[in-house]
Each structure stands twice: as structure tokens, then as C-alpha cells.
Design a protein around this motif. Structure first.
Motif, PDB file in Angstrom:
ATOM      1  N   ILE A 274     -17.159   2.614 -19.840  1.00 57.27           N
ATOM      2  CA  ILE A 274     -15.910   3.259 -20.261  1.00 57.27           C
ATOM      3  C   ILE A 274     -15.227   3.897 -19.056  1.00 57.27           C
ATOM      4  CG2 ILE A 274     -14.898   5.061 -21.711  1.00 57.27           C
ATOM      5  CD1 ILE A 274     -17.227   4.679 -23.640  1.00 57.27           C
ATOM      6  N   GLY A 275     -13.986   3.587 -18.868  1.00 56.43           N
ATOM      7  CA  GLY A 275     -13.222   4.173 -17.764  1.00 56.43           C
ATOM      8  C   GLY A 275     -13.301   3.338 -16.500  1.00 56.43           C
ATOM      9  N   THR A 276     -14.503   3.097 -16.008  1.00 59.08           N
ATOM     10  CA  THR A 276     -14.651   2.347 -14.761  1.00 59.08           C
ATOM     11  C   THR A 276     -14.211   0.894 -14.942  1.00 59.08           C
ATOM     12  OG1 THR A 276     -16.986   1.957 -15.326  1.00 59.08           O
ATOM     13  CG2 THR A 276     -16.496   3.805 -13.876  1.00 59.08           C
ATOM     14  N   VAL A 300      -8.056  -2.465 -22.040  1.00 57.59           N
ATOM     15  CA  VAL A 300      -8.571  -1.837 -23.256  1.00 57.59           C
ATOM     16  C   VAL A 300      -8.770  -2.866 -24.367  1.00 57.59           C
ATOM     17  CG1 VAL A 300      -6.443  -1.169 -24.495  1.00 57.59           C
ATOM     18  CG2 VAL A 300      -8.436   0.320 -24.562  1.00 57.59           C
ATOM     19  N   ILE A 301      -7.945  -3.911 -24.406  1.00 57.60           N
ATOM     20  CA  ILE A 301      -8.125  -4.969 -25.410  1.00 57.60           C
ATOM     21  C   ILE A 301      -9.416  -5.740 -25.139  1.00 57.60           C
ATOM     22  CG2 ILE A 301      -7.207  -7.170 -26.254  1.00 57.60           C
ATOM     23  CD1 ILE A 301      -4.398  -6.026 -25.893  1.00 57.60           C
ATOM     24  N   ILE A 302      -9.645  -6.105 -23.881  1.00 59.03           N
ATOM     25  CA  ILE A 302     -10.868  -6.829 -23.518  1.00 59.03           C
ATOM     26  C   ILE A 302     -12.097  -5.988 -23.840  1.00 59.03           C
ATOM     27  CG2 ILE A 302     -12.218  -7.810 -21.620  1.00 59.03           C
ATOM     28  CD1 ILE A 302      -9.562  -8.399 -20.197  1.00 59.03           C
ATOM     29  N   HIS A 303     -12.081  -4.744 -23.387  1.00 62.16           N
ATOM     30  CA  HIS A 303     -13.251  -3.870 -23.557  1.00 62.16           C
ATOM     31  C   HIS A 303     -13.508  -3.551 -25.030  1.00 62.16           C
ATOM     32  CE1 HIS A 303     -15.639  -0.107 -23.241  1.00 62.16           C
ATOM     33  NE2 HIS A 303     -16.163  -0.724 -22.197  1.00 62.16           N
ATOM     34  N   SER A 304     -12.447  -3.224 -25.764  1.00 57.33           N
ATOM     35  CA  SER A 304     -12.599  -2.830 -27.168  1.00 57.33           C
ATOM     36  C   SER A 304     -13.159  -3.969 -28.018  1.00 57.33           C
ATOM     37  CB  SER A 304     -11.254  -2.364 -27.740  1.00 57.33           C
ATOM     38  OG  SER A 304     -10.778  -1.239 -27.042  1.00 57.33           O
ATOM     39  N   THR A 309     -17.840  -5.721 -31.073  1.00 57.93           N
ATOM     40  CA  THR A 309     -18.844  -6.762 -31.313  1.00 57.93           C
ATOM     41  C   THR A 309     -20.254  -6.209 -31.178  1.00 57.93           C
ATOM     42  OG1 THR A 309     -17.326  -8.439 -30.427  1.00 57.93           O
ATOM     43  CG2 THR A 309     -19.646  -9.053 -30.588  1.00 57.93           C
ATOM     44  N   VAL A 310     -20.484  -5.420 -30.126  1.00 60.74           N
ATOM     45  CA  VAL A 310     -21.806  -4.814 -29.912  1.00 60.74           C
ATOM     46  C   VAL A 310     -22.145  -3.832 -31.034  1.00 60.74           C
ATOM     47  CG1 VAL A 310     -23.114  -3.264 -28.411  1.00 60.74           C
ATOM     48  CG2 VAL A 310     -21.813  -5.151 -27.421  1.00 60.74           C
ATOM     49  N   LEU A 311     -21.155  -3.045 -31.465  1.00 59.28           N
ATOM     50  CA  LEU A 311     -21.394  -2.087 -32.549  1.00 59.28           C
ATOM     51  C   LEU A 311     -21.815  -2.800 -33.834  1.00 59.28           C
ATOM     52  CD1 LEU A 311     -18.453   0.449 -32.061  1.00 59.28           C
ATOM     53  CD2 LEU A 311     -20.892   0.910 -31.770  1.00 59.28           C
ATOM     54  N   LEU A 312     -21.114  -3.876 -34.175  1.00 55.44           N
ATOM     55  CA  LEU A 312     -21.425  -4.610 -35.404  1.00 55.44           C
ATOM     56  C   LEU A 312     -22.783  -5.302 -35.317  1.00 55.44           C
ATOM     57  CD1 LEU A 312     -17.913  -6.145 -36.222  1.00 55.44           C
ATOM     58  CD2 LEU A 312     -19.095  -4.329 -37.468  1.00 55.44           C
ATOM     59  N   LEU A 313     -23.001  -6.048 -34.227  1.00 48.80           N
ATOM     60  CA  LEU A 313     -24.263  -6.772 -34.077  1.00 48.80           C
ATOM     61  C   LEU A 313     -25.428  -5.813 -33.842  1.00 48.80           C
ATOM     62  CD1 LEU A 313     -23.211  -9.869 -31.937  1.00 48.80           C
ATOM     63  CD2 LEU A 313     -23.730  -9.785 -34.374  1.00 48.80           C
TER      64      LEU A 313
END
Length: 338
Positions: A274-276, A300-304, A309-313
Motif C-alpha cells: 500500500i502506498g509504495t 489504485v485500480i490495478i492494486h484494488s 481478489t486476495v481478500l475473497l480467495l
């Protein structure tokens, strides 16, 4: 996995730093601009980016499974290594680098494997990824040589740097030799110190892991998977670039540069990069003619998309691990009842 008070303080500090960097970057970006960019973006290509990233996670889990089987000599289900990996990524969003230990802990629960052995394979996996990242950086330098030279020229005068290096070369060589002598003295003087022992343990695990590469049952498949993982990383970025009008015309080599900068940003010891990640991706996109706001919005679109995806999986992984563990406990009871 339990954290000490000191570790929680470190986690808190890294989270505060990440939030501060993110706030500093996006304090001037209007929400209307972000919503407008999302409306103009192609959801199909963003979905394709997410879809291929999931394939990448599966491929990474299968590669890890090959390492484990070569080192431990015990078969591991690909589904088990996949859910362990996703739980690890989920933990990394809270505690940087703790996910590597967490995924080993998951396989200990599901497959009764030693965490110390698994950590050796994880360390080796990370070292291999680092080597591939260096290779990708070299490739990016070759195909985008002019951009590298421009960036270096903006930061420092190459001619002045060359003259300085020539003038101070004897001093630099002497400094390197002196540092080597000091490090050798520190190693001998503080060989029983905790940090030195941790470093020595890390090196032992790494070389032990390197030996396990010889025992991988399908070495060609292992290296092919490693290569495909980085190709997938590139495609993830490329599909998002296609999806957004302001980056749709970026060349593949330019997207490669964005991937390199994003990968460097993800290495930073903050939660989920986040941020970097956002700062470096926005910076390199500005080099290709995008405005500062456009670069930040695309970052932010790429990262989000990847974080969601990580949160769901990861959440699904926690459920699946609990289910696998429960089934494993119930099997002996059913056998005894029969």
C-alpha cells in the motif's frame, strides 16, 4: 500465529507509514475522477486481469507443491497448497511477510508437515522470484533503454557521476575492502548474537532449499511454471492497461516497465504494498505522458482489483482449511465406530 508486543508495534508502524503514503498520494485526487475512470474502463479486460491472476496463484501453488515434494518426499494435494498460499497472502495484508509463516502453518494442519522444512521451500521460492525479477529488470532495461537513461539523467548527471567515480575509485575500493574486514570481524566477534544466528540459519535454509531443487520430480515443469508466473504478472498489468483509455495505447515494453516498478513497490515492508506500489506505478506512468492524477488512478485500480481478489480467495481459503482439518479429524472417528 502469535505476535509479540514488539512485533505488533512494528506492524502498527508499517501500517501507519503505508496509510500516510497512500493519503499523501491521493489527498488531491477527486473521487469523481476515480469514478469517471471506472465508468470508462472496460470491465471485461479488468475481469480478465483478475481471472488470469487467479491462474497465476494456482500455478504458484503447484510450483510450491513440487518444491515441497522434492524436499520433504511426501505428496501434497495441489488444492491444499493453493488454499495455504491464499491464506498466506491474506495474512500479508495485515502483517508484512507473516504470510510466509502462516501458509506453512496451514500445511502443518492439513498435511502434518514440519514448518521448518516448509519455510526452507518458501525461502527458496522467494529467492527464485528475486532472480526472475532481476532478469525482468534487465529485460526492461534492454527494451526501454532510453527511458532508463532519461530517468537517470533527471535524477543525476551521468557525466558528473562518471567523473566522480573515476576520481574516487581508489577511495571506493578501499571502502569496500574496509567494510569487508569490518563485517568479517563482526561475524567472528558476534557469532553467538541472535541476528547473526538468524542470518546463518537463513543461509543454511537457503542452501538446503537449493539442494532440494535437484530432487524436484519435474525440474523442467518447475522452471516452466516459474517463467509462466512472470508472464502472467505481465498479462495482469497489460489487460488493465487495455481496459483504461488513457493507457490503452501503451506499448508492451512500457507495460513491462510498469510491472517492474510495481513489483519493486510490492517488495517494500508495508501491508500489501500500500502506498509504495501506487507511488512507483504512478511515477513511471507519468514518464510515458500521463498526468499525475491519471497515473494514481490507474495504480489504485490495478492494486484494488488484486487486493479484492486476495481478500475473497483468502477468506474462502480459511473456510476450506477449516473444512479440510475437520474432515481429517472425523475420518479416524468413523473408522473406530465401524
Amino acid at each position: 500465529m502469535r505476535l509479540s508486543t514488539k512485533q505488533w508495534i512494528q506492524v502498527g508502524i508499517s501500517l501507519v507509514v503505508a496509510i500516510w503514503i497512500f493519503w499523501f498520494l491521493y489527498k488531491d485526487v477527486k473521487m469523481e475522477s476515480l469514478l469517471e475512470a471506472l465508468q470508462q474502463a472496460s470491465l471485461f479486460w479488468i475481469f480478465m486481469s483478475v481471472f488470469i491472476s487467479v491462474l497465476g496463484y494456482g500455478l504458484r501453488a503447484w510450483r510450491w507443491k513440487l518444491l515441497i515434494e522434492g524436499d520433504v518426499g511426501k505428496k501434497v494435494k495441489s488444492s491444499h497448497s493453493f488454499w495455504a498460499l491464499m491464506v498466506g497472502y491474506l495474512v500479508n495484508l495485515l502483517v508484512p511477510r507473516a504470510g510466509e509463516v502462516a501458509r506453512c502453518g496451514v500445511l502443518k494442519r492439513t498435511d502434518n508437515l514440519q514448518v521448518s522444512k516448509l519455510l526452507g521451500t518458501v525461502i527458496l521460492e522467494r529467492m527464485i522470484d528475486l532472480l526472475f525479477l532481476l532478469g525482468v529488470m534487465v529485460l526492461a532495461f534492454v527494451v526501454e533503454h532510453e527511458v532508463f537513461v532519461q530517468l537517470a539523467g533527471d535524477l543525476v548527471s551521468l557525466e558528473t557521476l562518471a567523473v566522480s567515480l573515476k576520481s574516487y575509485m581508489p577511495l571506493l575500493l578501499g571502502g569496500v575492502i574496509l567494510i569487508g574486514i569490518i563485517l568479517n570481524w563482526v561475524r567472528k566477534r558476534y557469532r553467538d548474537h541472535g541476528l547473526v544466528q538468524k542470518f546463518q540459519h537463513f543461509m543454511r535454509e537457503f542452501f538446503q532449499g537449493m539442494k532440494s531443487l535437484r530432487q524436484v520430480t519435474h525440474p523442467k515443469s518447475f522452471w516452466m511454471a516459474s517463467t509462466c508466473i512472470w508472464i502472467i504478472y505481465f498479462l495482469m498489468m497489460y489487460f488493465v492497461a487495455i481496459a483504461i483509455p488513457s493507457t490503452a495505447n501503451l506499448s508492451p515494453s512500457a507495460v513491462l516497465m510498469v510491472m517492474v516498478m510495481g513489483s519493486i513497490g510490492m517488495i517494500a515492508p508495508v501491508q500489501g504494498g500500500i502506498g509504495t506500489f501506487h507511488a512507483l506505478v504512478a511515477f513511471i506512468l507519468m514518464t510515458y505522458g500521463l498526468t499525475e492524477e491519471e497515473g494514481k488512478i490507474i495504480a489504485v485500480i490495478i492494486h484494488s482489483s488484486q487486493v479484492l481478489t486476495v481478500l475473497l480467495l483468502g477468506a474462502l481459503g480459511l473456510f476450506m482449511v477449516a473444512k479440510i482439518t475437520l474432515v481429517a479429524k472425523l475420518k479416524p472417528e468413523k473408522l473406530r465406530s465401524k
